[in-house]
Design an enzyme around this catalytic site. Structure first.
Site, PDB file in Angstrom:
ATOM      1  N   SER A   1     -15.828  42.555  34.987  1.00 47.29           N
ATOM      2  CA  SER A   1     -15.297  41.244  34.694  1.00 47.29           C
ATOM      3  C   SER A   1     -14.458  41.044  33.586  1.00 47.29           C
ATOM      4  CB  SER A   1     -16.601  40.557  33.791  1.00 47.29           C
ATOM      5  OG  SER A   1     -16.369  39.330  32.977  1.00 47.29           O
TER       6      SER A   1
ATOM      7  N   GLU B   1     -14.336  39.611  31.005  1.00 46.52           N
ATOM      8  CA  GLU B   1     -15.042  39.522  29.978  1.00 46.52           C
ATOM      9  C   GLU B   1     -14.655  40.852  28.924  1.00 46.52           C
ATOM     10  OE1 GLU B   1     -17.099  37.460  27.763  1.00 46.52           O
ATOM     11  OE2 GLU B   1     -16.109  35.902  28.908  1.00 46.52           O
TER      12      GLU B   1
ATOM     13  N   TYR C   1     -22.126  40.164  26.605  1.00 43.84           N
ATOM     14  CA  TYR C   1     -22.126  40.152  28.071  1.00 43.84           C
ATOM     15  C   TYR C   1     -20.773  41.226  28.476  1.00 43.84           C
ATOM     16  CZ  TYR C   1     -20.655  39.055  32.913  1.00 43.84           C
ATOM     17  OH  TYR C   1     -20.216  39.368  34.067  1.00 43.84           O
TER      18      TYR C   1
ATOM     19  N   HIS D   1     -15.021  32.877  39.179  1.00 45.05           N
ATOM     20  CA  HIS D   1     -14.826  32.429  40.718  1.00 45.05           C
ATOM     21  C   HIS D   1     -16.175  31.729  40.843  1.00 45.05           C
ATOM     22  CE1 HIS D   1     -16.447  36.668  40.515  1.00 45.05           C
ATOM     23  NE2 HIS D   1     -17.244  36.019  41.539  1.00 45.05           N
TER      24      HIS D   1
HETATM   25  P1  NDP Z   1     -25.282  35.337  39.759  1.00 43.95           P
HETATM   26  O1  NDP Z   1     -25.767  35.102  38.369  1.00 43.95           O
HETATM   27  O2  NDP Z   1     -25.146  34.113  40.868  1.00 43.95           O
HETATM   28  O3  NDP Z   1     -26.016  36.613  40.619  1.00 43.95           O
HETATM   29  C1  NDP Z   1     -26.548  37.725  39.784  1.00 43.95           C
HETATM   30  C2  NDP Z   1     -27.830  38.099  40.599  1.00 43.95           C
HETATM   31  O4  NDP Z   1     -28.427  39.445  39.779  1.00 43.95           O
HETATM   32  C3  NDP Z   1     -28.772  37.208  40.789  1.00 43.95           C
HETATM   33  O5  NDP Z   1     -29.348  37.071  42.122  1.00 43.95           O
HETATM   34  C4  NDP Z   1     -30.033  37.693  40.033  1.00 43.95           C
HETATM   35  O6  NDP Z   1     -31.396  37.428  40.445  1.00 43.95           O
HETATM   36  C5  NDP Z   1     -29.844  39.144  39.773  1.00 43.95           C
HETATM   37  N1  NDP Z   1     -30.613  39.851  38.974  1.00 43.95           N
HETATM   38  C6  NDP Z   1     -30.437  39.665  37.480  1.00 43.95           C
HETATM   39  N2  NDP Z   1     -31.122  40.474  36.791  1.00 43.95           N
HETATM   40  C7  NDP Z   1     -31.578  41.468  37.664  1.00 43.95           C
HETATM   41  C8  NDP Z   1     -32.385  42.540  37.724  1.00 43.95           C
HETATM   42  N3  NDP Z   1     -32.839  42.894  36.539  1.00 43.95           N
HETATM   43  N4  NDP Z   1     -32.789  42.991  38.686  1.00 43.95           N
HETATM   44  C9  NDP Z   1     -32.306  42.897  39.852  1.00 43.95           C
HETATM   45  N5  NDP Z   1     -31.682  41.691  40.250  1.00 43.95           N
HETATM   46  C10 NDP Z   1     -31.175  40.975  39.049  1.00 43.95           C
HETATM   47  O7  NDP Z   1     -23.908  36.151  39.686  1.00 43.95           O
HETATM   48  P2  NDP Z   1     -22.598  36.057  40.589  1.00 43.95           P
HETATM   49  O8  NDP Z   1     -22.994  36.194  41.810  1.00 43.95           O
HETATM   50  O9  NDP Z   1     -21.752  34.972  39.978  1.00 43.95           O
HETATM   51  O10 NDP Z   1     -21.674  37.367  39.898  1.00 43.95           O
HETATM   52  C11 NDP Z   1     -22.119  38.418  40.703  1.00 43.95           C
HETATM   53  C12 NDP Z   1     -21.366  39.615  39.762  1.00 43.95           C
HETATM   54  O11 NDP Z   1     -20.284  39.777  39.226  1.00 43.95           O
HETATM   55  C13 NDP Z   1     -22.339  39.604  38.389  1.00 43.95           C
HETATM   56  O12 NDP Z   1     -22.516  41.221  38.028  1.00 43.95           O
HETATM   57  C14 NDP Z   1     -21.301  38.969  37.563  1.00 43.95           C
HETATM   58  O13 NDP Z   1     -21.597  39.401  36.228  1.00 43.95           O
HETATM   59  C15 NDP Z   1     -19.878  39.684  37.861  1.00 43.95           C
HETATM   60  N6  NDP Z   1     -19.073  38.676  37.664  1.00 43.95           N
HETATM   61  C16 NDP Z   1     -18.965  37.218  38.143  1.00 43.95           C
HETATM   62  C17 NDP Z   1     -18.035  36.374  38.032  1.00 43.95           C
HETATM   63  C18 NDP Z   1     -17.864  35.196  38.308  1.00 43.95           C
HETATM   64  O14 NDP Z   1     -17.140  34.233  37.962  1.00 43.95           O
HETATM   65  N7  NDP Z   1     -18.986  34.664  39.278  1.00 43.95           N
HETATM   66  C19 NDP Z   1     -16.810  36.847  37.290  1.00 43.95           C
HETATM   67  C20 NDP Z   1     -16.691  38.242  36.909  1.00 43.95           C
HETATM   68  C21 NDP Z   1     -17.907  39.093  37.106  1.00 43.95           C
HETATM   69  P3  NDP Z   1     -32.559  36.540  39.974  1.00 43.95           P
HETATM   70  O15 NDP Z   1     -32.334  35.327  40.471  1.00 43.95           O
HETATM   71  O16 NDP Z   1     -33.564  37.273  39.806  1.00 43.95           O
HETATM   72  O17 NDP Z   1     -32.128  36.237  38.382  1.00 43.95           O
HETATM   73  P1  GDR Z   2     -17.711  32.142  31.540  1.00 42.29           P
HETATM   74  O1  GDR Z   2     -18.406  30.854  32.655  1.00 42.29           O
HETATM   75  O2  GDR Z   2     -18.495  32.240  30.354  1.00 42.29           O
HETATM   76  O3  GDR Z   2     -16.338  32.149  31.723  1.00 42.29           O
HETATM   77  O4  GDR Z   2     -18.405  33.404  32.499  1.00 42.29           O
HETATM   78  P2  GDR Z   2     -18.936  29.480  32.133  1.00 42.29           P
HETATM   79  O5  GDR Z   2     -18.766  28.559  33.198  1.00 42.29           O
HETATM   80  O6  GDR Z   2     -20.187  29.638  31.622  1.00 42.29           O
HETATM   81  O7  GDR Z   2     -18.148  29.106  30.768  1.00 42.29           O
HETATM   82  C1  GDR Z   2     -16.543  28.834  31.275  1.00 42.29           C
HETATM   83  C2  GDR Z   2     -15.968  28.306  29.901  1.00 42.29           C
HETATM   84  O8  GDR Z   2     -16.518  26.843  29.789  1.00 42.29           O
HETATM   85  C3  GDR Z   2     -16.947  26.698  28.531  1.00 42.29           C
HETATM   86  N1  GDR Z   2     -17.832  25.517  28.300  1.00 42.29           N
HETATM   87  C4  GDR Z   2     -19.255  25.595  28.876  1.00 42.29           C
HETATM   88  N2  GDR Z   2     -19.649  26.618  29.453  1.00 42.29           N
HETATM   89  C5  GDR Z   2     -21.125  26.322  29.975  1.00 42.29           C
HETATM   90  N3  GDR Z   2     -21.543  27.104  30.812  1.00 42.29           N
HETATM   91  N4  GDR Z   2     -21.530  25.039  29.764  1.00 42.29           N
HETATM   92  C6  GDR Z   2     -20.820  24.309  29.075  1.00 42.29           C
HETATM   93  O9  GDR Z   2     -21.735  23.183  28.806  1.00 42.29           O
HETATM   94  C7  GDR Z   2     -19.691  24.416  28.492  1.00 42.29           C
HETATM   95  N5  GDR Z   2     -18.843  23.581  27.880  1.00 42.29           N
HETATM   96  C8  GDR Z   2     -17.671  24.388  27.790  1.00 42.29           C
HETATM   97  C9  GDR Z   2     -17.457  27.967  27.886  1.00 42.29           C
HETATM   98  O10 GDR Z   2     -17.576  28.182  26.422  1.00 42.29           O
HETATM   99  C10 GDR Z   2     -16.302  28.913  28.689  1.00 42.29           C
HETATM  100  O11 GDR Z   2     -15.326  28.954  27.768  1.00 42.29           O
HETATM  101  C11 GDR Z   2     -18.167  33.505  33.861  1.00 42.29           C
HETATM  102  C12 GDR Z   2     -19.443  34.298  34.471  1.00 42.29           C
HETATM  103  O12 GDR Z   2     -19.524  34.002  35.829  1.00 42.29           O
HETATM  104  C13 GDR Z   2     -19.579  35.817  33.804  1.00 42.29           C
HETATM  105  O13 GDR Z   2     -20.669  36.410  34.839  1.00 42.29           O
HETATM  106  C14 GDR Z   2     -18.053  36.222  34.315  1.00 42.29           C
HETATM  107  O14 GDR Z   2     -17.936  37.610  34.185  1.00 42.29           O
HETATM  108  C15 GDR Z   2     -16.858  35.594  33.666  1.00 42.29           C
HETATM  109  O15 GDR Z   2     -17.010  34.118  34.149  1.00 42.29           O
HETATM  110  C16 GDR Z   2     -15.689  36.188  34.087  1.00 42.29           C
END
Ligand code: NDP
Ligand code: GDR
Length: 330
Positions: free
Chosen positions: A130, A132, A154, A184
């Site tokens: 990520s 992050e 995280y 995304h």
């Molecule tokens: P989601 O939160 O939608 O999916 C994460 C999945 O992991 C869920 O299905 C969740 O299942 C499962 N999970 C959580 N804890 C466990 C566990 N202990 N054992 C088995 N499964 C578990 O994430 P995204 O699809 O958005 O993201 C995919 C990956 O990419 C993640 O690792 C995320 O951190 C990383 N990422 C995502 C970004 C984004 O913008 N979407 C950007 C950068 C990185 P359950 O329903 O049981 O909780």
């Molecule tokens: P992020 O995504 O923290 O970048 O992590 P999120 O959508 O939670 O926040 C994006 C930005 O929006 C600001 N924000 C709020 N966020 C949430 N969730 N709820 C609110 O009400 C709100 N108001 C403002 C946040 O402070 C932040 O700046 C996502 C996840 O998918 C991670 O797993 C992944 O690694 C990173 O993106 C890249």
């Protein structure tokens, strides 16, 4: 037929990736947490498809917190490729659940790398890293060699998984890669992430079911793309000749406020009448200037994002309106 193993298959990315790999004639195995099974609607269409479910798509209960529960399905499915996507993925929640986030998101990646190394024929391994991991970086945009300096629990957990992926690649010869993913989104995004929260609220306000939208810091900026583009990148990263880390990003920064204005405009409402900010949604630390340079993915993988920020938000709002109207979305 190639076999893939996906952790987090019920999540946003896992479900799109499963669809992509099935369309490429893979046999797909995925693990889900039994405790939350049925909670995610993302796999419902595939589960309802009798030509796919338990023919080319197989789901196994397992928990990243328990290496033994993963070993059996992993050994049985003997995959060619592993996509490690499971994670406690909410950055804000990681401040409340510090230890759990480190265990699942950080140690979970290490556990899977160790299991992978011990398989008779080691598969290729993709780790969902990520942006992050960079914290609030001094250099913008970020690349694969930008210093790792996380500022959230995280981000620290992902940094551990990222570095372990590199260590297993260098020291144990695994074909292990990090996709350094910037934000995304899609209609399948979890409801507590800001894009989905805004789009859901806009549809609910438009239909008279909600009267306000309470957010945290709306000046926060991110590099937002579409999940379909990013899962294509994951697959491409594992098809490359050599194991390399890749940044996947759009290179464009937008504010949370831009999403608010765009989403309300889609339904012809004035956002100023409905949106307010509240401290409870502000984070103790929130990365700044996080924007990626995906030139390496473009040059080596011919990867480029195809779906714009505006298209993504429009699709998400429409999906929420469809859901409220009772039509099948996403
Ligand atoms: P989601 O939160 O939608 O999916 C994460 C999945 O992991 C869920 O299905 C969740 O299942 C499962 N999970 C959580 N804890 C466990 C566990 N202990 N054992 C088995 N499964 C578990 O994430 P995204 O699809 O958005 O993201 C995919 C990956 O990419 C993640 O690792 C995320 O951190 C990383 N990422 C995502 C970004 C984004 O913008 N979407 C950007 C950068 C990185 P359950 O329903 O049981 O909780
Ligand atoms: P992020 O995504 O923290 O970048 O992590 P999120 O959508 O939670 O926040 C994006 C930005 O929006 C600001 N924000 C709020 N966020 C949430 N969730 N709820 C609110 O009400 C709100 N108001 C403002 C946040 O402070 C932040 O700046 C996502 C996840 O998918 C991670 O797993 C992944 O690694 C990173 O993106 C890249």
């Amino acid at each position: 037929m190639k076999r893939a193993f996906i952790t987090g298959i019920e999540g946003q990315d896992g479900s799109y990736l499963a669809e992509l790999l099935l369309s490429k004639n893979y046999e797909v195995h995925g693990i889900y947490r039994q405790s939350t099974n049925g909670g995610s609607p993302n796999l419902k269409p595939l589960k309802a498809n009798a030509t796919v479910f338990e023919k080319t798509l197989f789901l196994h209960p397992a928990d990243l917190d328990d290496a033994k529960s993963i070993r059996v399905p992993l050994e049985k499915s003997a995959p060619d490729e592993i996509y490690h996507l499971a994670s406690q993925s909410h950055v804000g929640a990681s401040f409340e659940k510090v230890e759990e986030t480190c265990r699942i998101t950080g140690l979970g990646a290490l556990r899977l790398l160790e299991l992978t190394r011990k398989l008779p024929k080691a598969p290729r391994f993709f780790h969902a890293s990520s942006s992050e991991i960079f914290g609030s970086p001094e250099q913008s945009p970020q690349t694969e060699i930008t210093p790792v300096n996380p500022i959230t629990p995280y981000g620290s957990a992902k940094a551990l998984g990222t570095q372990m992926t590199r260590i297993y690649r260098k020291n144990f010869g695994l074909f292990a890669v990090n996709g350094i993913l910037f934000n995304h989104e899609s209609p399948r995004r979890g409801e507590n992430f800001v894009t989905r929260k805004i789009c859901r609220a806009v549809a609910a306000i438009k239909s008279g079911r909600q009267s306000e939208l309470v957010l945290g810091d709306t000046s926060a900026q991110r590099d937002w793309g579409h999940a379909r583009d990013y899962v294509r990148g994951m697959w491409l990263a594992l098809q490359h000749d050599t194991p390399e880390d890749f940044v996947f990003a759009t290179g464009k920064l937008h504010r949370v406020q831009d999403i608010v204005e765009l989403a309300f405009k889609t339904v012809d409402l004035d956002w100023q009448k409905f949106v307010r900010q509240e401290k409870q949604f502000f984070r103790p630390a929130d990365p700044r200037q996080v924007v990626g340079n995906a030139v390496k993915a473009k040059q080596l993988l011919s990867w480029e994002p195809e779906i714009s920020f505006e298209q993504t938000i429009a699709e998400m709002v429409q999906s929420e309106l469809n859901a409220l109207a009772g039509r099948v979305a996403n």
